[in-house]
Write a protein that holds these residues in place. Structure first.
Motif, PDB file in Angstrom:
ATOM      1  N   PRO A  21       0.615  -1.631   0.206  1.00 51.17           N
ATOM      2  CA  PRO A  21       0.300   0.323  -0.092  1.00 51.17           C
ATOM      3  C   PRO A  21       0.731   0.917  -0.333  1.00 51.17           C
ATOM      4  O   PRO A  21       1.987   1.068   0.956  1.00 51.17           O
ATOM      5  N   ASN A  22       0.451   2.475  -1.159  1.00 51.88           N
ATOM      6  CA  ASN A  22       1.724   3.224  -0.916  1.00 51.88           C
ATOM      7  C   ASN A  22       0.209   4.740  -0.312  1.00 51.88           C
ATOM      8  O   ASN A  22       0.515   5.242  -1.551  1.00 51.88           O
ATOM      9  N   ARG A  23      -0.840   3.991   0.384  1.00 51.59           N
ATOM     10  CA  ARG A  23      -1.447   5.728   0.703  1.00 51.59           C
ATOM     11  C   ARG A  23      -2.466   4.446   1.697  1.00 51.59           C
ATOM     12  O   ARG A  23      -1.945   3.732   1.882  1.00 51.59           O
ATOM     13  N   GLN A  24      -3.244   5.462   2.793  1.00 52.39           N
ATOM     14  CA  GLN A  24      -3.952   4.765   3.534  1.00 52.39           C
ATOM     15  C   GLN A  24      -5.379   3.882   2.999  1.00 52.39           C
ATOM     16  O   GLN A  24      -5.647   4.286   2.041  1.00 52.39           O
ATOM     17  N   SER A  25      -5.284   3.309   3.199  1.00 48.41           N
ATOM     18  CA  SER A  25      -6.306   2.046   2.704  1.00 48.41           C
ATOM     19  C   SER A  25      -7.438   2.582   3.447  1.00 48.41           C
ATOM     20  O   SER A  25      -7.755   3.840   4.194  1.00 48.41           O
ATOM     21  N   ALA A  26      -8.502   2.269   2.048  1.00 44.21           N
ATOM     22  CA  ALA A  26      -9.475   2.841   1.287  1.00 44.21           C
ATOM     23  C   ALA A  26     -10.965   1.768   2.155  1.00 44.21           C
ATOM     24  O   ALA A  26     -10.564   0.618   1.603  1.00 44.21           O
ATOM     25  N   LYS A  27     -12.348   2.385   2.566  1.00 44.16           N
ATOM     26  CA  LYS A  27     -13.442   1.976   1.973  1.00 44.16           C
ATOM     27  C   LYS A  27     -13.451   1.009   1.039  1.00 44.16           C
ATOM     28  O   LYS A  27     -13.062   1.306  -0.392  1.00 44.16           O
ATOM     29  N   TYR A  28     -13.599  -0.748   1.086  1.00 41.96           N
ATOM     30  CA  TYR A  28     -13.420  -1.064  -0.324  1.00 41.96           C
ATOM     31  C   TYR A  28     -12.862  -1.924  -1.063  1.00 41.96           C
ATOM     32  O   TYR A  28     -12.436  -2.686  -1.935  1.00 41.96           O
ATOM     33  N   ASP A  29     -11.486  -1.608  -0.391  1.00 44.78           N
ATOM     34  CA  ASP A  29     -10.465  -2.075  -1.402  1.00 44.78           C
ATOM     35  C   ASP A  29      -9.885  -3.421  -0.547  1.00 44.78           C
ATOM     36  O   ASP A  29     -10.931  -4.224   0.796  1.00 44.78           O
ATOM     37  N   ILE A  30      -9.523  -4.972  -0.670  1.00 48.90           N
ATOM     38  CA  ILE A  30      -9.677  -5.730  -1.073  1.00 48.90           C
ATOM     39  C   ILE A  30      -7.757  -5.768  -0.215  1.00 48.90           C
ATOM     40  O   ILE A  30      -6.771  -5.221  -0.816  1.00 48.90           O
ATOM     41  N   ILE A  31      -7.857  -5.716   1.515  1.00 49.79           N
ATOM     42  CA  ILE A  31      -6.320  -6.213   1.234  1.00 49.79           C
ATOM     43  C   ILE A  31      -6.015  -7.074   1.883  1.00 49.79           C
ATOM     44  O   ILE A  31      -6.481  -8.367   2.424  1.00 49.79           O
ATOM     45  N   LEU A  32      -3.967  -7.278   1.525  1.00 46.41           N
ATOM     46  CA  LEU A  32      -3.439  -8.690   2.424  1.00 46.41           C
ATOM     47  C   LEU A  32      -3.395  -8.768   4.045  1.00 46.41           C
ATOM     48  O   LEU A  32      -2.298  -7.925   4.189  1.00 46.41           O
ATOM     49  N   TYR A  33      -3.923  -9.313   5.151  1.00 49.68           N
ATOM     50  CA  TYR A  33      -2.892  -9.051   5.729  1.00 49.68           C
ATOM     51  C   TYR A  33      -2.664  -9.608   7.313  1.00 49.68           C
ATOM     52  O   TYR A  33      -2.999 -11.494   6.300  1.00 49.68           O
ATOM     53  N   LYS A  34      -1.772 -10.129   7.798  1.00 50.88           N
ATOM     54  CA  LYS A  34      -1.592 -11.375   8.772  1.00 50.88           C
ATOM     55  C   LYS A  34      -2.102 -10.955  10.100  1.00 50.88           C
ATOM     56  O   LYS A  34      -2.031  -9.663  10.914  1.00 50.88           O
ATOM     57  N   THR A  35      -3.346 -11.580  10.677  1.00 54.89           N
ATOM     58  CA  THR A  35      -3.030 -11.886  12.018  1.00 54.89           C
ATOM     59  C   THR A  35      -2.171 -11.713  13.059  1.00 54.89           C
ATOM     60  O   THR A  35      -1.283 -12.289  12.604  1.00 54.89           O
ATOM     61  N   LYS A  36      -2.969 -11.519  14.330  1.00 55.01           N
ATOM     62  CA  LYS A  36      -1.900 -11.997  15.163  1.00 55.01           C
ATOM     63  C   LYS A  36      -1.708 -12.847  15.672  1.00 55.01           C
ATOM     64  O   LYS A  36       0.027 -13.140  16.266  1.00 55.01           O
ATOM     65  N   ASP A  37      -1.961 -14.175  14.748  1.00 53.76           N
ATOM     66  CA  ASP A  37      -0.974 -15.656  14.992  1.00 53.76           C
ATOM     67  C   ASP A  37      -0.865 -16.506  13.642  1.00 53.76           C
ATOM     68  O   ASP A  37      -0.083 -17.062  13.334  1.00 53.76           O
ATOM     69  N   GLY A  38      -0.434 -15.515  12.908  1.00 48.26           N
ATOM     70  CA  GLY A  38       0.590 -15.193  12.108  1.00 48.26           C
ATOM     71  C   GLY A  38      -0.295 -15.695  10.900  1.00 48.26           C
ATOM     72  O   GLY A  38       0.416 -16.523   9.657  1.00 48.26           O
TER      73      GLY A  38
END
Lengths: 89, 149
Positions: B50-67
Protein backbone atom coordinates in the motif's frame (compact mmCIF):
# COMPACT_ATOMS: atom_id res chain seq x y z
CA UNK A 1 27.39 -23.14 -18.56
CA UNK A 2 25.93 -21.78 -15.34
CA UNK A 3 22.72 -20.28 -14.12
CA UNK A 4 22.13 -16.55 -14.34
CA UNK A 5 22.85 -14.72 -11.10
CA UNK A 6 19.58 -12.78 -10.99
CA UNK A 7 17.53 -15.68 -9.58
CA UNK A 8 17.47 -16.95 -6.02
CA UNK A 9 16.19 -20.18 -4.57
CA UNK A 10 13.96 -19.89 -1.53
CA UNK A 11 12.60 -22.72 0.57
CA UNK A 12 9.12 -21.99 1.87
CA UNK A 13 6.72 -24.52 3.40
CA UNK A 14 8.81 -27.40 2.09
CA UNK A 15 8.89 -26.06 -1.48
CA UNK A 16 11.95 -24.81 -3.33
CA UNK A 17 10.87 -21.76 -5.26
CA UNK A 18 12.92 -19.88 -7.84
CA UNK A 19 12.44 -16.13 -7.49
CA UNK A 20 13.58 -13.57 -10.07
CA UNK A 21 15.47 -10.83 -8.24
CA UNK A 22 15.32 -8.08 -10.86
CA UNK A 23 11.71 -8.28 -12.00
CA UNK A 24 9.29 -5.69 -10.65
CA UNK A 25 6.30 -8.02 -11.00
CA UNK A 26 6.20 -11.66 -9.96
CA UNK A 27 3.47 -14.04 -11.02
CA UNK A 28 3.42 -16.86 -8.48
CA UNK A 29 1.21 -18.96 -10.76
CA UNK A 30 3.95 -19.59 -13.28
CA UNK A 31 6.77 -19.69 -10.80
CA UNK A 32 9.37 -22.48 -11.02
CA UNK A 33 9.61 -24.95 -8.15
CA UNK A 34 12.32 -27.57 -7.71
CA UNK A 35 12.36 -31.05 -6.20
CA UNK A 36 15.38 -32.22 -4.20
CA UNK A 37 17.30 -33.32 -7.31
CA UNK A 38 16.53 -29.97 -8.91
CA UNK A 39 17.79 -28.16 -5.84
CA UNK A 40 21.00 -30.22 -5.89
CA UNK A 41 21.60 -29.38 -9.56
CA UNK A 42 20.64 -25.74 -9.00
CA UNK A 43 23.34 -25.40 -6.37
CA UNK A 44 25.96 -26.97 -8.64
CA UNK A 45 25.00 -24.59 -11.45
CA UNK A 46 26.01 -21.65 -9.27
CA UNK A 47 29.51 -22.34 -10.60
CA UNK A 48 30.47 -22.97 -14.18
CA UNK A 49 29.92 -26.65 -15.03
CA UNK A 50 29.03 -29.11 -17.82
CA UNK A 51 26.19 -31.61 -18.32
CA UNK A 52 28.69 -34.48 -17.99
CA UNK A 53 29.88 -33.17 -14.64
CA UNK A 54 26.29 -32.76 -13.42
CA UNK A 55 25.38 -36.31 -14.45
CA UNK A 56 28.43 -37.70 -12.62
CA UNK A 57 27.66 -35.75 -9.44
CA UNK A 58 24.03 -36.83 -9.51
CA UNK A 59 24.95 -40.51 -9.97
CA UNK A 60 27.38 -40.27 -7.08
CA UNK A 61 25.15 -38.39 -4.63
CA UNK A 62 21.77 -39.92 -5.36
CA UNK A 63 22.82 -43.50 -6.09
CA UNK A 64 21.03 -43.57 -9.45
CA UNK A 65 22.13 -45.25 -12.67
CA UNK A 66 23.60 -43.23 -15.51
CA UNK A 67 20.48 -43.46 -17.63
CA UNK A 68 18.31 -41.95 -14.87
CA UNK A 69 20.89 -39.29 -14.05
CA UNK A 70 21.23 -38.33 -17.72
CA UNK A 71 17.48 -38.04 -18.11
CA UNK A 72 17.13 -35.97 -14.92
CA UNK A 73 19.92 -33.59 -15.90
CA UNK A 74 18.66 -33.22 -19.48
CA UNK A 75 15.11 -32.50 -18.29
CA UNK A 76 16.33 -30.04 -15.67
CA UNK A 77 18.57 -28.13 -18.08
CA UNK A 78 15.70 -27.98 -20.59
CA UNK A 79 13.47 -26.53 -17.86
CA UNK A 80 16.07 -23.88 -17.00
CA UNK A 81 16.59 -23.01 -20.66
CA UNK A 82 12.84 -22.75 -21.18
CA UNK A 83 12.68 -20.26 -18.29
CA UNK A 84 15.76 -18.44 -19.68
CA UNK A 85 17.68 -19.04 -16.47
CA UNK A 86 20.71 -20.75 -18.04
CA UNK A 87 23.62 -18.99 -19.70
CA UNK A 88 26.24 -20.63 -21.87
CA UNK A 89 29.80 -19.49 -21.64
CA UNK B 1 -17.14 -22.14 2.47
CA UNK B 2 -15.91 -20.14 5.39
CA UNK B 3 -12.29 -20.53 4.46
CA UNK B 4 -10.39 -17.31 4.17
CA UNK B 5 -9.43 -16.24 0.68
CA UNK B 6 -5.73 -16.75 1.16
CA UNK B 7 -5.74 -19.96 3.13
CA UNK B 8 -3.72 -23.11 2.36
CA UNK B 9 -1.15 -21.06 0.56
CA UNK B 10 2.25 -21.94 1.95
CA UNK B 11 4.01 -19.40 -0.22
CA UNK B 12 2.35 -16.42 1.46
CA UNK B 13 5.38 -15.58 3.61
CA UNK B 14 7.33 -15.30 0.37
CA UNK B 15 4.61 -13.14 -1.14
CA UNK B 16 4.78 -10.88 1.92
CA UNK B 17 8.54 -10.60 1.56
CA UNK B 18 8.29 -9.68 -2.12
CA UNK B 19 5.57 -7.08 -1.42
CA UNK B 20 7.80 -5.54 1.24
CA UNK B 21 10.56 -5.29 -1.37
CA UNK B 22 8.17 -3.15 -3.40
CA UNK B 23 7.32 -5.79 -6.00
CA UNK B 24 3.97 -6.39 -7.59
CA UNK B 25 2.80 -9.97 -6.99
CA UNK B 26 0.12 -12.10 -8.63
CA UNK B 27 -1.31 -15.30 -7.16
CA UNK B 28 -4.39 -17.47 -7.33
CA UNK B 29 -7.03 -17.06 -4.66
CA UNK B 30 -7.68 -20.01 -2.35
CA UNK B 31 -10.91 -20.29 -0.41
CA UNK B 32 -14.44 -19.11 -1.07
CA UNK B 33 -14.80 -16.28 1.43
CA UNK B 34 -14.63 -13.56 -1.24
CA UNK B 35 -17.30 -15.03 -3.50
CA UNK B 36 -18.78 -13.64 -5.78
CA UNK B 37 -15.90 -11.25 -6.61
CA UNK B 38 -12.98 -13.68 -6.11
CA UNK B 39 -13.43 -17.34 -6.98
CA UNK B 40 -11.40 -20.06 -5.26
CA UNK B 41 -8.76 -21.63 -7.52
CA UNK B 42 -9.94 -19.46 -10.43
CA UNK B 43 -9.29 -15.79 -9.75
CA UNK B 44 -5.81 -14.29 -10.01
CA UNK B 45 -5.24 -11.21 -7.89
CA UNK B 46 -2.40 -8.73 -8.26
CA UNK B 47 -1.28 -6.88 -5.16
CA UNK B 48 1.10 -4.09 -4.29
CA UNK B 49 2.46 -2.72 -1.06
CA UNK B 50 0.00 0.00 0.00
CA UNK B 51 1.31 3.45 -0.92
CA UNK B 52 -1.56 5.25 0.80
CA UNK B 53 -3.89 4.79 3.75
CA UNK B 54 -6.31 1.95 3.16
CA UNK B 55 -9.73 2.98 1.90
CA UNK B 56 -13.23 1.58 2.19
CA UNK B 57 -13.88 -1.17 -0.43
CA UNK B 58 -10.17 -2.02 -0.82
CA UNK B 59 -9.38 -5.74 -0.74
CA UNK B 60 -6.34 -6.11 1.46
CA UNK B 61 -3.97 -8.90 2.45
CA UNK B 62 -3.25 -8.78 6.16
CA UNK B 63 -1.62 -10.94 8.76
CA UNK B 64 -3.53 -11.90 11.88
CA UNK B 65 -1.85 -11.76 15.27
CA UNK B 66 -1.29 -15.53 15.14
CA UNK B 67 0.43 -15.28 11.77
CA UNK B 68 -2.36 -16.30 9.38
CA UNK B 69 -2.81 -14.47 6.08
CA UNK B 70 -6.25 -13.21 5.11
CA UNK B 71 -7.49 -11.49 1.96
CA UNK B 72 -10.72 -9.62 2.74
CA UNK B 73 -12.49 -6.35 1.98
CA UNK B 74 -12.64 -3.17 4.03
CA UNK B 75 -16.26 -2.30 4.67
CA UNK B 76 -15.74 0.48 7.18
CA UNK B 77 -12.95 2.57 8.70
CA UNK B 78 -13.29 3.63 12.31
CA UNK B 79 -10.46 5.95 13.28
CA UNK B 80 -7.35 3.73 13.32
CA UNK B 81 -9.33 0.53 12.95
CA UNK B 82 -10.17 -1.09 9.63
CA UNK B 83 -13.34 -3.18 9.69
CA UNK B 84 -13.16 -6.03 7.21
CA UNK B 85 -15.47 -8.72 5.97
CA UNK B 86 -15.18 -11.48 3.39
CA UNK B 87 -17.64 -10.84 0.55
CA UNK B 88 -19.30 -14.21 1.29
CA UNK B 89 -19.17 -13.87 5.07
CA UNK B 90 -21.14 -12.09 7.75
CA UNK B 91 -18.41 -11.91 10.37
CA UNK B 92 -16.51 -8.65 10.87
CA UNK B 93 -12.77 -8.47 11.53
CA UNK B 94 -10.90 -5.59 13.11
CA UNK B 95 -7.52 -4.89 11.58
CA UNK B 96 -4.93 -2.21 12.23
CA UNK B 97 -3.33 -0.34 9.34
CA UNK B 98 0.05 -1.75 10.38
CA UNK B 99 -1.20 -5.32 9.79
CA UNK B 100 -1.85 -4.54 6.10
CA UNK B 101 0.67 -6.23 3.81
CA UNK B 102 -0.78 -5.54 0.40
CA UNK B 103 -3.72 -4.12 -1.48
CA UNK B 104 -5.40 -5.72 -4.51
CA UNK B 105 -4.94 -3.60 -7.64
CA UNK B 106 -6.19 -6.02 -10.31
CA UNK B 107 -8.61 -8.94 -10.42
CA UNK B 108 -8.45 -11.46 -13.25
CA UNK B 109 -11.26 -13.95 -13.81
CA UNK B 110 -10.63 -16.04 -16.94
CA UNK B 111 -9.87 -13.62 -19.74
CA UNK B 112 -11.41 -10.64 -17.98
CA UNK B 113 -9.09 -8.31 -16.06
CA UNK B 114 -10.59 -5.63 -13.82
CA UNK B 115 -8.76 -2.80 -12.11
CA UNK B 116 -9.72 -2.23 -8.48
CA UNK B 117 -10.47 1.38 -9.43
CA UNK B 118 -12.81 0.47 -12.30
CA UNK B 119 -16.04 2.48 -11.69
CA UNK B 120 -18.33 -0.32 -12.86
CA UNK B 121 -16.65 -2.80 -10.54
CA UNK B 122 -16.80 -0.32 -7.65
CA UNK B 123 -20.52 0.24 -8.21
CA UNK B 124 -21.09 -3.52 -7.91
CA UNK B 125 -18.90 -3.69 -4.80
CA UNK B 126 -20.75 -0.78 -3.13
CA UNK B 127 -24.08 -2.42 -3.89
CA UNK B 128 -22.88 -5.77 -2.55
CA UNK B 129 -21.49 -4.27 0.65
CA UNK B 130 -24.57 -2.06 1.08
CA UNK B 131 -26.89 -5.05 0.75
CA UNK B 132 -24.95 -7.23 3.16
CA UNK B 133 -27.99 -7.67 5.41
CA UNK B 134 -29.48 -9.67 2.47
CA UNK B 135 -26.27 -11.63 1.96
CA UNK B 136 -27.46 -15.05 3.02
CA UNK B 137 -30.34 -15.02 0.53
CA UNK B 138 -28.31 -13.43 -2.27
CA UNK B 139 -25.51 -15.98 -1.87
CA UNK B 140 -27.98 -18.86 -1.93
CA UNK B 141 -29.47 -17.62 -5.20
CA UNK B 142 -26.09 -16.85 -6.79
CA UNK B 143 -24.54 -20.20 -5.91
CA UNK B 144 -27.60 -22.02 -7.17
CA UNK B 145 -27.44 -20.00 -10.40
CA UNK B 146 -23.74 -20.82 -10.84
CA UNK B 147 -24.41 -24.52 -10.40
CA UNK B 148 -27.19 -24.59 -12.94
CA UNK B 149 -25.44 -22.62 -15.69
Amino acid sequence: MKRKPNYILREVAGENIVIPVDEAAINFNGIMTLNSTGKFLWNLLGESTTPTELIARLEESYDVDMETATRDVTDFLAKLRHNKILEDE
Amino acid sequence: MNKTAAENNGILPLIEEQLLLGKQVTFKVKGGSMFPFLLSDETDVTLEKPNRQSAKYDIILYKTKDGKYVLHRIIKIRQEMLILMGDALKRKEQVLQEQVIGVVTTIKNGNSTTSATNPRYLRRVKLWVGLRFLRRGLLFVMRHFRRTT
